[in-house]
Design a protein around this motif. Structure first.
Motif, PDB file in Angstrom:
ATOM      1  N   ASN A   1      -8.250   2.535  -3.059  1.00 44.58           N
ATOM      2  CA  ASN A   1      -6.845   2.494  -2.669  1.00 44.58           C
ATOM      3  C   ASN A   1      -6.033   1.810  -3.590  1.00 44.58           C
ATOM      4  O   ASN A   1      -6.332   0.677  -4.123  1.00 44.58           O
ATOM      5  CB  ASN A   1      -6.619   2.469  -1.308  1.00 44.58           C
TER       6      ASN A   1
ATOM      7  N   SER B   1       0.879  -1.232  -0.028  1.00 47.61           N
ATOM      8  CA  SER B   1      -0.018  -0.080   0.045  1.00 47.61           C
ATOM      9  C   SER B   1       1.128   1.148  -0.092  1.00 47.61           C
ATOM     10  O   SER B   1       2.040   1.238  -0.147  1.00 47.61           O
ATOM     11  CB  SER B   1      -0.995   0.054   1.228  1.00 47.61           C
TER      12      SER B   1
ATOM     13  N   THR C   1     -12.146   0.148  -1.662  1.00 47.01           N
ATOM     14  CA  THR C   1     -12.424   1.557  -1.207  1.00 47.01           C
ATOM     15  C   THR C   1     -11.497   2.596  -1.913  1.00 47.01           C
ATOM     16  O   THR C   1     -11.381   3.708  -1.427  1.00 47.01           O
ATOM     17  CB  THR C   1     -11.774   1.758   0.346  1.00 47.01           C
TER      18      THR C   1
ATOM     19  N   THR D   1      -7.452  -5.591   3.906  1.00 48.82           N
ATOM     20  CA  THR D   1      -6.741  -4.607   4.914  1.00 48.82           C
ATOM     21  C   THR D   1      -7.681  -3.431   5.160  1.00 48.82           C
ATOM     22  O   THR D   1      -8.809  -3.123   4.912  1.00 48.82           O
ATOM     23  CB  THR D   1      -5.423  -4.028   4.237  1.00 48.82           C
ATOM     24  N   ASN D   2      -7.141  -2.570   6.113  1.00 50.10           N
ATOM     25  CA  ASN D   2      -7.910  -1.368   6.524  1.00 50.10           C
ATOM     26  C   ASN D   2      -8.021  -0.358   5.287  1.00 50.10           C
ATOM     27  O   ASN D   2      -8.865   0.552   5.247  1.00 50.10           O
ATOM     28  CB  ASN D   2      -7.027  -0.558   7.643  1.00 50.10           C
ATOM     29  N   ASP D   3      -7.236  -0.480   4.347  1.00 50.23           N
ATOM     30  CA  ASP D   3      -7.299   0.237   3.209  1.00 50.23           C
ATOM     31  C   ASP D   3      -8.120  -0.411   1.969  1.00 50.23           C
ATOM     32  O   ASP D   3      -8.083  -0.058   0.765  1.00 50.23           O
ATOM     33  CB  ASP D   3      -6.206   0.412   2.544  1.00 50.23           C
TER      34      ASP D   3
ATOM     35  N   SER E   1      -8.099  -1.221  -4.632  1.00 50.54           N
ATOM     36  CA  SER E   1      -8.960  -1.979  -3.610  1.00 50.54           C
ATOM     37  C   SER E   1     -10.538  -1.547  -3.711  1.00 50.54           C
ATOM     38  O   SER E   1     -11.054  -0.714  -4.470  1.00 50.54           O
ATOM     39  CB  SER E   1      -8.511  -1.731  -2.041  1.00 50.54           C
TER      40      SER E   1
END
Length: 258
Positions: free
Chosen positions: A52, A12, A50, A29-31, A48
């Protein structure tokens, strides 16, 4: 999925992950979430769930050993390079490694020696050698299915180990165990050889140095490697606030037959 079971780094904007691609599975992941089935080539980048961006590629040796799951503490890459030079390793070397551990050093030796040299790796723990074997196989599979190497595991406590049982002339002995001097309880060096030990404390260094001298080793050197990275960003050029400091002492020496 043609890349199924491939070893990759997923990067990332600020973090790296080591993973194995699996058909139909996702990386979360958080992303955001990434579908492994969206990865068709390597290297590549994907977006991703979201929005990213992630970069995906085959790991270097350094990335692999720093990100992999491990049992015993590894020798860090900054020290491995120094150990290889001090041990005078070349692609035809015959190496005795004492302390297989998680296999980080073993793997790098394999990458240098290939099928021209030979490694004998001694450890008293079967689980260490099993883990090292899997670690090596996983990384080698990311390079080529045709990469060949000569590695023999020996399970033995060091104070029971017999150097005479090795059928070849060893060029270098590299140790990563707390008490490397136990080698000399039952063994004696008679041919020219380099010795390199990786030790965490100066008291261990002091004891080993004395024993090496008692066994007629010459050119004894003691050092530690300190590594500091720098930030280069637009008009910023400065060292990072943190650094990789003391990880271990490297004791190198040489037995020269008279």
């Amino acid at each position: 999925m043609k890349l199924d079971n491939s070893l990759v780094v997923i990067k990332s904007h600020n973090k790296k992950y080591l993973t194995v691609l699996k058909d139909g599975e996702n990386f979360i992941t958080n992303d955001g979430k990434i579908s492994y089935n969206d990865i068709e080539t390597l290297p590549t980048s994907v977006i991703s769930s979201t929005g990213n961006e992630f970069y995906i590629y085959i790991p270097t040796y350094k990335e692999f050993v720093l990100l992999m799951k491990r049992g015993p503490q590894i020798i860090y890459p900054k020290d491995i390079g120094s150990i290889i030079v001090d041990a005078n390793i070349n692609n035809k070397s015959k190496v005795l490694e004492i302390g297989t551990g998680s296999g980080a050093l073993t793997l790098f030796l394999i990458l240098i020696l290939g099928d021209c040299g030979k490694i004998y790796s001694v450890d008293c723990e079967n689980k260490n050698q099993y883990r090292a074997k899997k670690t090596i196989e996983r990384y080698i599979s990311s390079l080529s299915n045709e990469f060949e190497y000569n590695l023999e595991f020996i399970r033995s406590k060091l104070n029971h180990f017999s150097f005479n049982d090795i059928p070849e002339n060893i060029n270098a002995i590299i140790t990563d165990v707390p008490e490397p001097w136990e080698f000399f309880n039952n063994n004696q060096i008679k041919n020219e050889i380099t010795w390199v030990s990786y030790l965490p404390s100066i008291s261990q260094v002091e004891k080993l140095t004395k024993i090496l001298k008692d066994n007629n080793f010459k050119n004894i050197e003691i050092k530690e490697n300190l590594e500091r990275y720098w930030i280069i960003k637009e008009k910023i050029l400065r060292p990072k606030n943190e650094m990789v400091g003391h990880t271990g002492f490297i004791v190198s020496s040489r037995y020269i037959s008279e």
